[in-house]
Design a protein around this motif. Structure first.
Motif, PDB file in Angstrom:
ATOM      1  N   GLY A  14       0.679  -1.124   0.228  1.00  0.00           N
ATOM      2  CA  GLY A  14      -0.020   0.130   0.045  1.00  0.00           C
ATOM      3  C   GLY A  14       0.862   1.131   0.112  1.00  0.00           C
ATOM      4  O   GLY A  14       0.332   2.351   0.238  1.00  0.00           O
ATOM      5  N   THR A  15       2.155   1.251  -0.091  1.00  0.00           N
ATOM      6  CA  THR A  15       2.898   2.362  -0.040  1.00  0.00           C
ATOM      7  C   THR A  15       3.257   2.837  -1.638  1.00  0.00           C
ATOM      8  O   THR A  15       4.029   4.080  -1.589  1.00  0.00           O
ATOM      9  CB  THR A  15       4.167   2.101   0.682  1.00  0.00           C
ATOM     10  OG1 THR A  15       4.993   1.083   0.082  1.00  0.00           O
ATOM     11  CG2 THR A  15       4.138   1.724   1.945  1.00  0.00           C
ATOM     12  N   ILE A  18      -0.699   0.896  -7.266  1.00  0.00           N
ATOM     13  CA  ILE A  18      -2.089   0.543  -7.129  1.00  0.00           C
ATOM     14  C   ILE A  18      -2.408   0.362  -5.527  1.00  0.00           C
ATOM     15  O   ILE A  18      -3.480   0.909  -5.258  1.00  0.00           O
ATOM     16  CB  ILE A  18      -2.235  -1.124  -7.862  1.00  0.00           C
ATOM     17  CG1 ILE A  18      -1.970  -0.702  -9.314  1.00  0.00           C
ATOM     18  CG2 ILE A  18      -3.478  -1.531  -7.515  1.00  0.00           C
ATOM     19  CD1 ILE A  18      -1.994  -2.112 -10.297  1.00  0.00           C
ATOM     20  N   SER A  37       4.664  -2.606   3.564  1.00  0.00           N
ATOM     21  CA  SER A  37       5.543  -2.992   2.558  1.00  0.00           C
ATOM     22  C   SER A  37       6.734  -3.051   3.048  1.00  0.00           C
ATOM     23  O   SER A  37       7.184  -2.803   4.375  1.00  0.00           O
ATOM     24  CB  SER A  37       5.566  -1.867   1.414  1.00  0.00           C
ATOM     25  OG  SER A  37       6.221  -0.756   1.791  1.00  0.00           O
ATOM     26  N   ALA A  39       9.010  -0.761   3.055  1.00  0.00           N
ATOM     27  CA  ALA A  39       9.120   0.559   3.515  1.00  0.00           C
ATOM     28  C   ALA A  39       8.757   0.591   5.039  1.00  0.00           C
ATOM     29  O   ALA A  39       9.371   1.393   5.583  1.00  0.00           O
ATOM     30  CB  ALA A  39       8.718   1.356   2.532  1.00  0.00           C
ATOM     31  N   SER A  45       8.162 -11.602   1.409  1.00  0.00           N
ATOM     32  CA  SER A  45       8.864 -13.028   1.046  1.00  0.00           C
ATOM     33  C   SER A  45       9.476 -13.744   2.480  1.00  0.00           C
ATOM     34  O   SER A  45      10.111 -14.672   2.352  1.00  0.00           O
ATOM     35  CB  SER A  45      10.059 -12.860   0.080  1.00  0.00           C
ATOM     36  OG  SER A  45      10.924 -11.990   0.752  1.00  0.00           O
ATOM     37  N   THR A  90       8.862 -13.962  -4.232  1.00  0.00           N
ATOM     38  CA  THR A  90       8.347 -12.734  -3.516  1.00  0.00           C
ATOM     39  C   THR A  90       6.783 -12.898  -4.146  1.00  0.00           C
ATOM     40  O   THR A  90       5.957 -12.543  -2.978  1.00  0.00           O
ATOM     41  CB  THR A  90       8.953 -11.627  -4.369  1.00  0.00           C
ATOM     42  OG1 THR A  90      10.279 -11.436  -3.789  1.00  0.00           O
ATOM     43  CG2 THR A  90       8.156 -10.374  -3.738  1.00  0.00           C
ATOM     44  N   LYS A  91       6.289 -12.798  -5.239  1.00  0.00           N
ATOM     45  CA  LYS A  91       5.093 -12.560  -5.687  1.00  0.00           C
ATOM     46  C   LYS A  91       4.160 -13.722  -5.331  1.00  0.00           C
ATOM     47  O   LYS A  91       3.096 -13.432  -4.452  1.00  0.00           O
ATOM     48  CB  LYS A  91       4.829 -12.194  -6.943  1.00  0.00           C
ATOM     49  CG  LYS A  91       3.225 -11.800  -7.348  1.00  0.00           C
ATOM     50  CD  LYS A  91       3.130 -10.868  -8.336  1.00  0.00           C
ATOM     51  CE  LYS A  91       1.412 -10.776  -8.508  1.00  0.00           C
ATOM     52  NZ  LYS A  91       1.229  -9.891  -9.756  1.00  0.00           N
ATOM     53  N   THR A 115      -3.563  -9.903  -6.028  1.00  0.00           N
ATOM     54  CA  THR A 115      -3.152  -9.068  -7.405  1.00  0.00           C
ATOM     55  C   THR A 115      -2.746 -10.183  -8.294  1.00  0.00           C
ATOM     56  O   THR A 115      -1.434 -10.724  -8.016  1.00  0.00           O
ATOM     57  CB  THR A 115      -2.316  -8.039  -7.096  1.00  0.00           C
ATOM     58  OG1 THR A 115      -3.185  -7.085  -6.091  1.00  0.00           O
ATOM     59  CG2 THR A 115      -2.413  -7.023  -8.261  1.00  0.00           C
ATOM     60  N   THR A 161      -0.517  -0.279 -16.290  1.00  0.00           N
ATOM     61  CA  THR A 161      -1.014   0.362 -15.185  1.00  0.00           C
ATOM     62  C   THR A 161      -0.042   1.379 -14.867  1.00  0.00           C
ATOM     63  O   THR A 161       0.825   1.129 -14.511  1.00  0.00           O
ATOM     64  CB  THR A 161      -1.689  -0.055 -14.086  1.00  0.00           C
ATOM     65  OG1 THR A 161      -2.463  -1.051 -14.254  1.00  0.00           O
ATOM     66  CG2 THR A 161      -2.382   0.895 -13.397  1.00  0.00           C
ATOM     67  N   THR A 163       2.169   3.240 -13.001  1.00  0.00           N
ATOM     68  CA  THR A 163       2.629   3.499 -11.676  1.00  0.00           C
ATOM     69  C   THR A 163       3.889   3.682 -11.472  1.00  0.00           C
ATOM     70  O   THR A 163       4.799   3.551 -12.384  1.00  0.00           O
ATOM     71  CB  THR A 163       2.173   2.143 -10.523  1.00  0.00           C
ATOM     72  OG1 THR A 163       2.918   1.127 -11.297  1.00  0.00           O
ATOM     73  CG2 THR A 163       0.661   1.607 -10.897  1.00  0.00           C
ATOM     74  N   GLU A 164       4.429   3.516 -10.339  1.00  0.00           N
ATOM     75  CA  GLU A 164       6.056   3.876  -9.851  1.00  0.00           C
ATOM     76  C   GLU A 164       6.706   2.719 -10.402  1.00  0.00           C
ATOM     77  O   GLU A 164       7.960   2.577 -10.317  1.00  0.00           O
ATOM     78  CB  GLU A 164       6.046   3.882  -8.685  1.00  0.00           C
ATOM     79  CG  GLU A 164       5.740   5.393  -7.903  1.00  0.00           C
ATOM     80  CD  GLU A 164       4.096   5.355  -7.443  1.00  0.00           C
ATOM     81  OE1 GLU A 164       3.316   4.460  -7.870  1.00  0.00           O
ATOM     82  OE2 GLU A 164       3.647   5.924  -6.687  1.00  0.00           O
TER      83      GLU A 164
HETATM   84  N1  NAP Z   1       1.337  -1.638 -13.093  1.00  0.00           N
HETATM   85  C1  NAP Z   1       1.354  -2.586 -14.160  1.00  0.00           C
HETATM   86  O1  NAP Z   1       1.414  -2.146 -15.325  1.00  0.00           O
HETATM   87  C2  NAP Z   1       0.870  -3.991 -13.599  1.00  0.00           C
HETATM   88  C3  NAP Z   1       0.461  -4.777 -14.380  1.00  0.00           C
HETATM   89  C4  NAP Z   1       0.135  -6.140 -14.237  1.00  0.00           C
HETATM   90  C5  NAP Z   1       0.256  -6.693 -12.904  1.00  0.00           C
HETATM   91  N2  NAP Z   1       0.580  -5.587 -11.745  1.00  0.00           N
HETATM   92  C6  NAP Z   1       0.715  -6.180 -10.526  1.00  0.00           C
HETATM   93  O2  NAP Z   1       0.065  -5.264  -9.915  1.00  0.00           O
HETATM   94  C7  NAP Z   1       0.846  -5.378  -8.576  1.00  0.00           C
HETATM   95  C8  NAP Z   1       1.183  -3.728  -8.036  1.00  0.00           C
HETATM   96  O3  NAP Z   1       1.768  -3.352  -8.909  1.00  0.00           O
HETATM   97  P1  NAP Z   1       2.165  -1.696  -9.000  1.00  0.00           P
HETATM   98  O4  NAP Z   1       2.309  -1.459 -10.503  1.00  0.00           O
HETATM   99  O5  NAP Z   1       1.386  -0.964  -8.014  1.00  0.00           O
HETATM  100  O6  NAP Z   1       3.649  -1.605  -8.317  1.00  0.00           O
HETATM  101  P2  NAP Z   1       4.656  -0.488  -7.285  1.00  0.00           P
HETATM  102  O7  NAP Z   1       4.130   0.783  -7.700  1.00  0.00           O
HETATM  103  O8  NAP Z   1       6.075  -0.836  -7.936  1.00  0.00           O
HETATM  104  O9  NAP Z   1       4.194  -1.133  -6.005  1.00  0.00           O
HETATM  105  C9  NAP Z   1       4.527  -2.412  -5.280  1.00  0.00           C
HETATM  106  C10 NAP Z   1       4.286  -2.240  -3.991  1.00  0.00           C
HETATM  107  O10 NAP Z   1       4.789  -3.603  -3.261  1.00  0.00           O
HETATM  108  C11 NAP Z   1       5.657  -3.295  -2.346  1.00  0.00           C
HETATM  109  N3  NAP Z   1       6.477  -4.404  -2.235  1.00  0.00           N
HETATM  110  C12 NAP Z   1       7.309  -5.077  -3.293  1.00  0.00           C
HETATM  111  N4  NAP Z   1       7.950  -5.803  -2.992  1.00  0.00           N
HETATM  112  C13 NAP Z   1       7.601  -6.033  -1.522  1.00  0.00           C
HETATM  113  C14 NAP Z   1       7.893  -7.121  -0.591  1.00  0.00           C
HETATM  114  N5  NAP Z   1       8.770  -8.172  -0.805  1.00  0.00           N
HETATM  115  N6  NAP Z   1       7.467  -7.127   0.452  1.00  0.00           N
HETATM  116  C15 NAP Z   1       6.480  -6.210   0.746  1.00  0.00           C
HETATM  117  N7  NAP Z   1       6.123  -5.235  -0.016  1.00  0.00           N
HETATM  118  C16 NAP Z   1       6.571  -5.412  -1.372  1.00  0.00           C
HETATM  119  C17 NAP Z   1       6.499  -1.977  -2.616  1.00  0.00           C
HETATM  120  O11 NAP Z   1       6.774  -1.467  -1.483  1.00  0.00           O
HETATM  121  P3  NAP Z   1       8.474  -1.555  -1.020  1.00  0.00           P
HETATM  122  O12 NAP Z   1       9.246  -1.369  -2.120  1.00  0.00           O
HETATM  123  O13 NAP Z   1       8.316  -0.697   0.154  1.00  0.00           O
HETATM  124  O14 NAP Z   1       8.635  -2.967  -0.496  1.00  0.00           O
HETATM  125  C18 NAP Z   1       5.182  -1.195  -3.173  1.00  0.00           C
HETATM  126  O15 NAP Z   1       4.384  -0.674  -2.089  1.00  0.00           O
HETATM  127  C19 NAP Z   1       2.037  -6.170  -8.576  1.00  0.00           C
HETATM  128  O16 NAP Z   1       1.796  -7.303  -8.339  1.00  0.00           O
HETATM  129  C20 NAP Z   1       2.300  -6.354  -9.976  1.00  0.00           C
HETATM  130  O17 NAP Z   1       2.687  -7.324 -10.600  1.00  0.00           O
HETATM  131  C21 NAP Z   1       1.180  -4.377 -12.437  1.00  0.00           C
END
Ligand code: NAP
Length: 223
Positions: A14-15, A18, A37, A39, A45, A90-91, A115, A161, A163-164
């Motif tokens: 949530g930091t 999405i 997260s 952070a 994991s 991880t995922k 997700t 999507t 995002t960061e």
């Molecule tokens: N954006 C897209 O285009 C897209 C497309 C298809 C699927 N998705 C899926 O949607 C989800 C969210 O993606 P997003 O685009 O929102 O990514 P994002 O902006 O990079 O955010 C990912 C979040 O997950 C946390 N995170 C990553 N690794 C972690 C870990 N080992 N433990 C705890 N927290 C962790 C990060 O915080 P920290 O770094 O602080 O841990 C961050 O808060 C993901 O599962 C991604 O595979 C995204």
């Protein structure tokens, strides 16, 4: 279950991106929202961290997991299997670990929303790690919806999507990727994180929805 001051929702991931949009959407309602997260000191994991986190937090109602990993791309012949296994760790295993640790603390009437991603069901050469990882999670959601009933268990499947997650790209490459996708998607646009947040709220709010995957992908699966 309606929202009042006692409702507690945890958004793991949530930091950013999405997950952060889910947090913002929930902040418009009564109740408490906890964003976690790495952070905030919670790495999905690590099973010990997951167990300690939920034991420390106590009971709650809704779990959203958006935490995900970068997965390596490329054809199998050239794939870095160590990186591929780390992405799964991880995922996929991180989501499963988090759910296992959380369930004893989720109150009756609660929900779990994971997700996945559109590549789970789209056949694109060179993307098999994302496909396999997200398809495994989608299969797991359906089993867990039976095993954990009457808790409800669903997934939201994003398409591309904004995002960061893409901040590592150059601005030009990112703009080109978004433009190309918008031109090819039936919806004619790339989703914002807020579009995705609506899917998680739908899964939380709709008492008859369980064991399902909500696609919010601009039509990527029919393009
Ligand atoms: N954006 C897209 O285009 C897209 C497309 C298809 C699927 N998705 C899926 O949607 C989800 C969210 O993606 P997003 O685009 O929102 O990514 P994002 O902006 O990079 O955010 C990912 C979040 O997950 C946390 N995170 C990553 N690794 C972690 C870990 N080992 N433990 C705890 N927290 C962790 C990060 O915080 P920290 O770094 O602080 O841990 C961050 O808060 C993901 O599962 C991604 O595979 C995204």
């Amino acid at each position: 279950m309606g929202f009042d001051d006692r409702v507690r929702t945890f958004v793991v991931g949530g930091t950013s991106g999405i997950g952060h949009a889910v947090v913002e959407a929930l902040q418009a309602r009564p109740g408490e929202i906890v964003a976690a997260s790495r952070a905030t000191g919670f790495d999905i994991s690590d099973p010990a961290q997951a167990k300690a986190f939920f034991e420390q937090q106590g009971s709650f109602d809704h779990l959203v997991i958006t935490a995900g990993s970068q997965a390596p791309g490329g054809e199998l012949s050239e794939l870095d299997l160590t990186a591929a296994k780390a992405a799964f760790e991880t995922k996929f295993w991180g989501s499963v670990t988090t759910v296992q640790a959380a369930v004893p603390h989720i109150r009756p009437g609660g929900t779990i929303t994971l997700t996945t991603g559109f590549l789970a069901r789209r056949t694109v050469p060179g993307t098999f790690v994302k496909t396999a990882m997200n398809a495994a999670l989608e299969a797991t959601v359906k089993i867990l919806a039976r095993e954990l009933a009457p808790l409800r268990v669903n997934a939201v499947s994003p398409g591309l999507t904004k995002t960061e997650a893409y901040t590592g790209m150059t601005p030009e490459a990112r703009a080109q990727m978004y433009q190309g996708a918008a031109e090819n998607l039936p919806a004619g646009r790339v989703a914002q994180a807020q579009d995705l947040a609506a899917g998680y709220l739908f899964a939380i709010d709709t008492p008859s929805v369980t064991g399902t995957v909500i696609d919010i992908d601009g039509g990527a699966l029919v393009a």
